[in-house]
Design a protein around this motif. Structure first.
Motif, PDB file in Angstrom:
ATOM      1  N   HIS A  50       0.823  -1.202   0.000  1.00  0.00           N
ATOM      2  CA  HIS A  50       0.000   0.000   0.000  1.00  0.00           C
ATOM      3  C   HIS A  50       0.861   1.257   0.000  1.00  0.00           C
ATOM      4  N   TYR A  51       0.419   2.237  -0.768  1.00  0.00           N
ATOM      5  CA  TYR A  51       1.086   3.540  -0.755  1.00  0.00           C
ATOM      6  C   TYR A  51       0.386   4.468   0.224  1.00  0.00           C
ATOM      7  N   MET A  52       1.157   5.164   1.055  1.00  0.00           N
ATOM      8  CA  MET A  52       0.635   6.237   1.894  1.00  0.00           C
ATOM      9  C   MET A  52       1.611   7.414   1.834  1.00  0.00           C
ATOM     10  N   ASN A  53       1.073   8.581   1.562  1.00  0.00           N
ATOM     11  CA  ASN A  53       1.925   9.749   1.394  1.00  0.00           C
ATOM     12  C   ASN A  53       2.566  10.165   2.708  1.00  0.00           C
ATOM     13  N   LEU A  54       3.882  10.339   2.688  1.00  0.00           N
ATOM     14  CA  LEU A  54       4.626  10.800   3.863  1.00  0.00           C
ATOM     15  C   LEU A  54       5.709  11.761   3.424  1.00  0.00           C
ATOM     16  N   GLN A  55       5.680  12.966   3.998  1.00  0.00           N
ATOM     17  CA  GLN A  55       6.708  13.969   3.751  1.00  0.00           C
ATOM     18  C   GLN A  55       7.316  14.321   5.106  1.00  0.00           C
ATOM     19  N   LYS A  82      -2.460   9.383  11.555  1.00  0.00           N
ATOM     20  CA  LYS A  82      -3.909   9.312  11.726  1.00  0.00           C
ATOM     21  C   LYS A  82      -4.524   8.386  10.681  1.00  0.00           C
ATOM     22  N   ASP A  83      -4.096   8.528   9.449  1.00  0.00           N
ATOM     23  CA  ASP A  83      -4.591   7.690   8.361  1.00  0.00           C
ATOM     24  C   ASP A  83      -4.231   6.224   8.585  1.00  0.00           C
ATOM     25  N   PHE A  84      -2.990   5.998   9.028  1.00  0.00           N
ATOM     26  CA  PHE A  84      -2.551   4.628   9.294  1.00  0.00           C
ATOM     27  C   PHE A  84      -3.403   3.984  10.388  1.00  0.00           C
ATOM     28  N   LYS A  85      -3.657   4.701  11.463  1.00  0.00           N
ATOM     29  CA  LYS A  85      -4.418   4.151  12.583  1.00  0.00           C
ATOM     30  C   LYS A  85      -5.876   3.895  12.209  1.00  0.00           C
ATOM     31  N   ASN A  86      -6.387   4.648  11.243  1.00  0.00           N
ATOM     32  CA  ASN A  86      -7.743   4.404  10.762  1.00  0.00           C
ATOM     33  C   ASN A  86      -7.844   3.133   9.931  1.00  0.00           C
ATOM     34  N   LYS A  87      -6.729   2.740   9.322  1.00  0.00           N
ATOM     35  CA  LYS A  87      -6.735   1.593   8.416  1.00  0.00           C
ATOM     36  C   LYS A  87      -6.200   0.314   9.050  1.00  0.00           C
ATOM     37  N   PHE A  88      -5.307   0.451  10.028  1.00  0.00           N
ATOM     38  CA  PHE A  88      -4.646  -0.718  10.611  1.00  0.00           C
ATOM     39  C   PHE A  88      -4.708  -0.650  12.135  1.00  0.00           C
ATOM     40  N   THR A  89      -4.790  -1.804  12.749  1.00  0.00           N
ATOM     41  CA  THR A  89      -4.928  -1.882  14.213  1.00  0.00           C
ATOM     42  C   THR A  89      -3.612  -2.146  14.922  1.00  0.00           C
ATOM     43  N   ASP A 116       9.659  16.099   6.248  1.00  0.00           N
ATOM     44  CA  ASP A 116      10.015  17.478   6.631  1.00  0.00           C
ATOM     45  C   ASP A 116       8.780  18.329   6.910  1.00  0.00           C
ATOM     46  N   ASP A 117       7.584  17.784   6.647  1.00  0.00           N
ATOM     47  CA  ASP A 117       6.321  18.479   6.903  1.00  0.00           C
ATOM     48  C   ASP A 117       5.647  17.792   8.088  1.00  0.00           C
ATOM     49  N   TYR A 118       5.741  18.381   9.266  1.00  0.00           N
ATOM     50  CA  TYR A 118       5.286  17.718  10.493  1.00  0.00           C
ATOM     51  C   TYR A 118       3.772  17.528  10.520  1.00  0.00           C
ATOM     52  N   ASN A 119       3.012  18.437   9.904  1.00  0.00           N
ATOM     53  CA  ASN A 119       1.565  18.243   9.803  1.00  0.00           C
ATOM     54  C   ASN A 119       1.242  17.030   8.943  1.00  0.00           C
ATOM     55  N   ASN A 120       2.023  16.845   7.889  1.00  0.00           N
ATOM     56  CA  ASN A 120       1.836  15.676   7.030  1.00  0.00           C
ATOM     57  C   ASN A 120       2.143  14.392   7.786  1.00  0.00           C
ATOM     58  N   VAL A 121       3.173  14.410   8.634  1.00  0.00           N
ATOM     59  CA  VAL A 121       3.510  13.229   9.438  1.00  0.00           C
ATOM     60  C   VAL A 121       2.341  12.875  10.353  1.00  0.00           C
ATOM     61  N   LYS A 122       1.718  13.881  10.968  1.00  0.00           N
ATOM     62  CA  LYS A 122       0.557  13.645  11.828  1.00  0.00           C
ATOM     63  C   LYS A 122      -0.596  13.046  11.036  1.00  0.00           C
ATOM     64  N   GLU A 123      -0.830  13.564   9.839  1.00  0.00           N
ATOM     65  CA  GLU A 123      -1.905  13.048   8.992  1.00  0.00           C
ATOM     66  C   GLU A 123      -1.625  11.610   8.574  1.00  0.00           C
ATOM     67  N   PHE A 124      -0.362  11.326   8.287  1.00  0.00           N
ATOM     68  CA  PHE A 124       0.018   9.957   7.924  1.00  0.00           C
ATOM     69  C   PHE A 124      -0.331   8.994   9.057  1.00  0.00           C
TER      70      PHE A 124
END
Length: 338
Positions: free
Chosen positions: A114-119, A131-138, A121-129
């Motif tokens: 699976h692809y999930m976007n991660l940047q 959050k997205d991961f925890k929504n999809k995987f336990t 150097d962008d700390y907000n993006n890391v947080k979103e990553f």
């Protein structure tokens, strides 16, 4: 003309050059042969023992690999795909990564990629990553902090943090910190560091690192990665954390390090000269794979691995004693994202 040359003050130099070229004609093949023999043994030493993992099945295991679209990250993902792992390709470039995923799917028959976007150097993006991961995987079984950049000149992210430090260390610190509560029992965190951490011989001022006041920030980030490994290995109960040096490898990391055509040309010439001594990308991924697939009980928590075997950190790690200082500094800098 010959008489003029003989009488010239440069005659000894001229004759010496002729004698040198004469003998070089005979010895050059032997020198070339000796170089390749030495290079072969250096290469074998760098690689270390060859490991086999035919019986290991990672079915049901969730793996995150940062920077899995190229270099040793890609080769690590390829190998773990053969072991039936569910793999998250945490990368910046979606188009490039999807192409790699499709390639590995076709080769291995593993559809759980699976692809999930991660940047990083962008700390907000890391947080979103996260959050997205925890929504999809336990759960998360293996986190491989592999991604990294190298720059000859300083650049800065949105927070005005030096880009190499933000990408190689702070982004991975935040990612790891936010994923700690997702780690499963007997999980692993693998930090791809470098032998370059040994170049740090005196205490770092982390504010100066953050602001780009050091020239050798790549080395600094690898030192910080080792310190992070040390701290995490002390506080995590059911997760083992290790750091590693993958070896000297020709990857895209160095292709992008030079900011000018001249620097890139120098890099390519040096690697062409020393190529027989360096590892291939596939060989460079072997230590990461070793740490991911060795029996859990054999993995040394807080250990440092290289050449497919357990090794030792630089003596400066204990001497400089900056583990707690870096941990507190990292929390302070990233507190609004934690």
């Amino acid at each position: 003309m010959l008489k003029n040359i003989i009488q010239s003050k440069y005659c000894p130099i001229f004759l010496s050059s002729l004698i040198f070229l004469y003998y070089l004609h005979y010895f050059l093949p032997l020198l070339i042969l000796a170089y390749f023999i030495i290079a072969h043994f250096v290469h074998l030493y760098q690689r270390g023992p060859i490991r086999k993992y035919n019986q290991i099945n990672l079915e049901g295991k969730i793996v995150i690999i940062t920077g899995a679209s190229a270099g040793i990250g890609k080769e690590t993902a390829r190998k773990l795909a053969w072991q039936n792992a569910t793999i998250i390709f945490a990368c910046r470039d979606e188009q490039k990564t999807i192409k790699v995923i499709n390639e590995i799917k076709q080769e291995t028959g593993n559809s759980k990629l699976h692809y999930m976007n991660l940047q990083l150097d962008d700390y907000n993006n890391v947080k979103e990553f996260v959050k997205d991961f925890k929504n999809k995987f336990t759960q998360l079984d293996i986190l491989i902090n592999n991604a990294g950049i190298a720059q000859w000149w300083h650049k800065y992210n949105k927070n005005n943090h030096e880009l190499v430090f933000a990408t190689n260390y702070l982004g991975h610190f935040l990612l790891t910190r936010l994923l700690m509560d997702s780690m499963s029992k007997e999980s692993r965190i693998i930090i791809v560091s470098s032998v370059m951490h040994e170049m740090i011989r005196s205490k770092l001022n982390f504010n100066d690192v953050l602001n780009g006041k050091y020239l050798e920030n790549y080395n600094n980030t690898k030192y910080c990665g080792v310190l992070l490994c040390q701290k995490l290995s002390r506080i995590l109960k059911s997760t083992k954390v290790v750091a590693l040096h993958p070896g000297v490898i020709k990857t895209e990391l160095l292709d992008k390090a030079g900011n000018t055509i001249i620097l890139q040309l120098i890099q390519k010439m040096l690697f062409w000269l020393f190529r027989p001594m360096t590892l291939s990308v596939e060989e460079g991924a072997e230590t990461t794979i070793y740490c991911a697939l060795m029996p859990y009980r054999e993995l040394l928590n807080g250990g440092y691995y290289e050449k497919n075997r357990l090794s030792k950190y630089s003596k400066s790690i204990e001497k400089l004693n900056q583990v707690e200082e870096l941990w507190e500094f990292s929390h302070q800098i990233l507190k609004e994202y934690l």
